[in-house]
Motif scaffolding. Structure first.
Motif, short mmCIF file in Angstrom:
data_model
loop_
_atom_site.label_atom_id
_atom_site.label_comp_id
_atom_site.label_asym_id
_atom_site.label_seq_id
_atom_site.Cartn_x
_atom_site.Cartn_y
_atom_site.Cartn_z
N VAL A 23 61.51 -16.75 3.20
CA VAL A 23 61.16 -17.52 2.00
C VAL A 23 60.18 -18.63 2.35
CG1 VAL A 23 62.05 -19.06 0.22
CG2 VAL A 23 63.30 -17.01 0.79
N VAL A 24 60.46 -19.38 3.40
CA VAL A 24 59.60 -20.51 3.76
C VAL A 24 58.22 -20.02 4.20
CG1 VAL A 24 59.32 -22.42 5.39
CG2 VAL A 24 61.55 -21.98 4.36
N VAL A 25 58.18 -19.00 5.05
CA VAL A 25 56.88 -18.50 5.53
C VAL A 25 56.07 -17.93 4.37
CG1 VAL A 25 55.76 -16.84 7.05
CG2 VAL A 25 57.78 -18.07 7.83
N ASN A 26 56.71 -17.18 3.47
CA ASN A 26 55.98 -16.63 2.33
C ASN A 26 55.48 -17.72 1.40
OD1 ASN A 26 56.41 -14.07 3.27
ND2 ASN A 26 57.22 -13.28 1.35
N ALA A 27 56.27 -18.77 1.22
CA ALA A 27 55.83 -19.87 0.36
C ALA A 27 54.58 -20.54 0.94
CB ALA A 27 56.95 -20.88 0.18
N VAL A 28 54.56 -20.75 2.25
CA VAL A 28 53.38 -21.36 2.88
C VAL A 28 52.16 -20.45 2.75
CG1 VAL A 28 52.43 -22.17 5.07
CG2 VAL A 28 54.78 -22.73 4.46
N VAL A 29 52.36 -19.15 2.98
CA VAL A 29 51.24 -18.21 2.88
C VAL A 29 50.71 -18.14 1.45
CG1 VAL A 29 50.62 -15.78 3.09
CG2 VAL A 29 52.00 -16.86 4.86
N VAL A 30 51.62 -18.09 0.49
CA VAL A 30 51.19 -18.04 -0.91
C VAL A 30 50.44 -19.31 -1.29
CG1 VAL A 30 52.04 -18.07 -3.29
CG2 VAL A 30 52.92 -16.39 -1.67
N TYR A 31 50.91 -20.45 -0.81
CA TYR A 31 50.23 -21.71 -1.14
C TYR A 31 48.82 -21.77 -0.56
CZ TYR A 31 49.26 -26.71 -1.34
OH TYR A 31 48.67 -27.93 -1.57
N ILE A 32 48.65 -21.27 0.67
CA ILE A 32 47.34 -21.34 1.32
C ILE A 32 46.39 -20.28 0.78
CG2 ILE A 32 46.14 -21.13 3.51
CD1 ILE A 32 48.60 -22.27 4.88
N VAL A 33 46.85 -19.04 0.75
CA VAL A 33 45.96 -17.93 0.40
C VAL A 33 45.82 -17.78 -1.11
CG1 VAL A 33 45.59 -15.45 0.65
CG2 VAL A 33 46.57 -16.76 2.54
N MET A 34 46.96 -17.70 -1.80
CA MET A 34 46.91 -17.45 -3.24
C MET A 34 46.32 -18.64 -4.00
SD MET A 34 50.04 -16.40 -5.74
CE MET A 34 49.87 -16.55 -7.52
N GLY A 35 46.59 -19.88 -3.52
CA GLY A 35 46.02 -21.04 -4.19
C GLY A 35 44.50 -21.01 -4.19
N LYS A 36 43.91 -20.61 -3.07
CA LYS A 36 42.45 -20.53 -2.98
C LYS A 36 41.90 -19.42 -3.86
CE LYS A 36 38.53 -21.60 -0.80
NZ LYS A 36 37.93 -22.94 -0.79
N ILE A 37 42.55 -18.27 -3.84
CA ILE A 37 42.06 -17.14 -4.62
C ILE A 37 42.24 -17.40 -6.12
CG2 ILE A 37 42.37 -14.67 -5.07
CD1 ILE A 37 43.20 -14.34 -2.20
N GLU A 38 43.32 -18.07 -6.51
CA GLU A 38 43.54 -18.34 -7.93
C GLU A 38 42.44 -19.22 -8.51
OE1 GLU A 38 46.91 -20.21 -10.95
OE2 GLU A 38 47.18 -20.31 -8.78
N ARG A 39 41.94 -20.17 -7.71
CA ARG A 39 40.84 -21.01 -8.18
C ARG A 39 39.56 -20.22 -8.38
NH1 ARG A 39 43.54 -24.81 -4.80
NH2 ARG A 39 42.33 -24.15 -2.98
#
Length: 367
Positions: free
Chosen positions: A137-153
């Motif tokens: 859960v923690v590792v996926n949350a960090v990955v989603v925040y870094i990768v998905m946050g950039k792509i969503e913008r």
């Protein structure tokens, strides 16, 4: 008599008039021919996503909601279903709930036998939001925040398609190739984003224009998903098919961003990639409905679990799920006996009562 007045000064000479510059005469209007229009028209994409977002605006952030759902599902598993307790590390080294709670009480993990025999296909929709333990859960949350946050913008609401569609095919593929294993498909979202990154770099990084270090991040994601697929309650079939679906869907979404492609090429690529997306997502469902399970045996199991002394054993305690006494013909007892024979110990199905072992008709004893 008064003196005569002094002579008047002569008037100043007139200033030279500044002539306004003559405007160049416009050339006569002529209608260009059809061949000249084709030569003068630059190739451009149709309605790129960034232009749509700049015109209409986009203020909703999906990334924080995804991370919140991850932790809510983990809270539901540990606090509500397990009374605030975690399973022993021998059963779940990722620090999370037990196999029984994931498959039975909480009912969010997926299992091929349960989905097929009891027609619980709704697990396809809840498993992509669940994780096997706190570590994932923690590792996926960090990955989603870094990768998905950039792509969503960059893509805006289009990112929702990668969260909802490719993980469905991954769950169905896991249920087909590993019908006895209890798995959660939370990392399937990360695998889908990895497929999107692969599609972006296959197009020369022109659609998303990500920084250079995202190439290194893509390699790390592939290694992370492969290693996590070897852990209990996760499998690599979910990750592989989710990444394939994400790559095909990424071509559909990113094709309009290619400024060097004309409209016809964009439409042609989108149609081909769209058909590939539907094929990758629906093919595991067709396999699961028509064939039941893959019958590939130990080959498929070793792709998602490595049996060794320093790791967790690939036996019934980690691979198989309890589907109830009303389902017969489970292969979990055979898997357990084969693993016990390799390790030189007593099979688990003969040491304790397990639902699948009872369904398979294996004798159980106390102790």
């Amino acid at each position: 008599p008064p003196p005569p007045p002094p002579p008047l000064a002569p008037p100043p000479p007139p200033l030279p008039q500044q002539q306004a510059p003559e405007e160049p005469s416009a050339p006569p209007l002529t209608m260009p021919s059809q061949e000249e229009e084709q030569l003068q028209e630059p190739p451009q994409a149709i309605c790129p996503a960034r232009r749509i977002l700049a015109r209409y605006g986009y203020n909703v952030r999906i990334t924080p909601w995804v991370i919140s759902i991850y932790f809510c599902m983990f809270f539901y598993d540990v606090v509500i279903c397990n009374d605030g307790k975690v399973a022993p590390l021998e059963e779940n080294p990722l620090i999370g709930g037990s196999k029984k709670s994931m498959l039975g009480v909480c009912a969010y993990a997926h299992n091929g036998e349960v989905m097929r025999e009891r027609s619980q296909l709704w697990r396809v929709f809840c498993s992509p939001w669940a994780h096997g333990g706190l570590v994932s859960v923690v590792v996926n949350a960090v990955v989603v925040y870094i990768v998905m946050g950039k792509i969503e913008r960059r893509l805006g609401p289009y990112i929702l398609a990668f969260l909802l569609l490719p993980p469905l095919g991954g769950v169905a593929a896991s249920a087909f190739f590993l019908p006895q294993q209890v798995s959660t498909a939370g990392p399937a979202t990360v695998a889908s984003l990895l497929g999107l990154l692969i599609a972006n770099y296959a197009m020369g990084n022109q659609p998303l224009q990500l920084p250079l270090h995202y190439r290194f991040i893509s390699v790390l994601l592939a290694v992370y998903l492969t290693l996590l697929g070897l852990a209990p309650f996760h499998d690599n079939f979910t990750h592989i098919f989710s990444a394939l679906g994400g790559a095909a869907l990424g071509v559909v979404v990113l094709a309009p961003e290619m400024q060097t492609w004309d409209k016809q090429k964009v439409h042609r690529v989108q149609i081909i990639a769209g058909c590939a997306t539907v094929f990758v997502i629906l093919l595991p469902f067709l396999w699961l409905g028509a064939l039941g399970d893959s019958q590939c045996g130990a080959g498929c199991e070793h792709l998602s679990c490595i049996d060794g002394e320093f790791l967790w054993p690939c036996d019934i305690d980690h691979l198989c799920g309890s589907v109830g006494d009303d389902i017969a013909g489970s292969q979990c007892a055979a898997v357990n006996e084969a693993a016990a024979a390799r390790q030189g110990r007593t099979p688990t199905s003969q040491r304790t009562t397990v639902g699948v072992g009872a369904a398979a008709g294996v004798g159980t004893a106390a102790g």
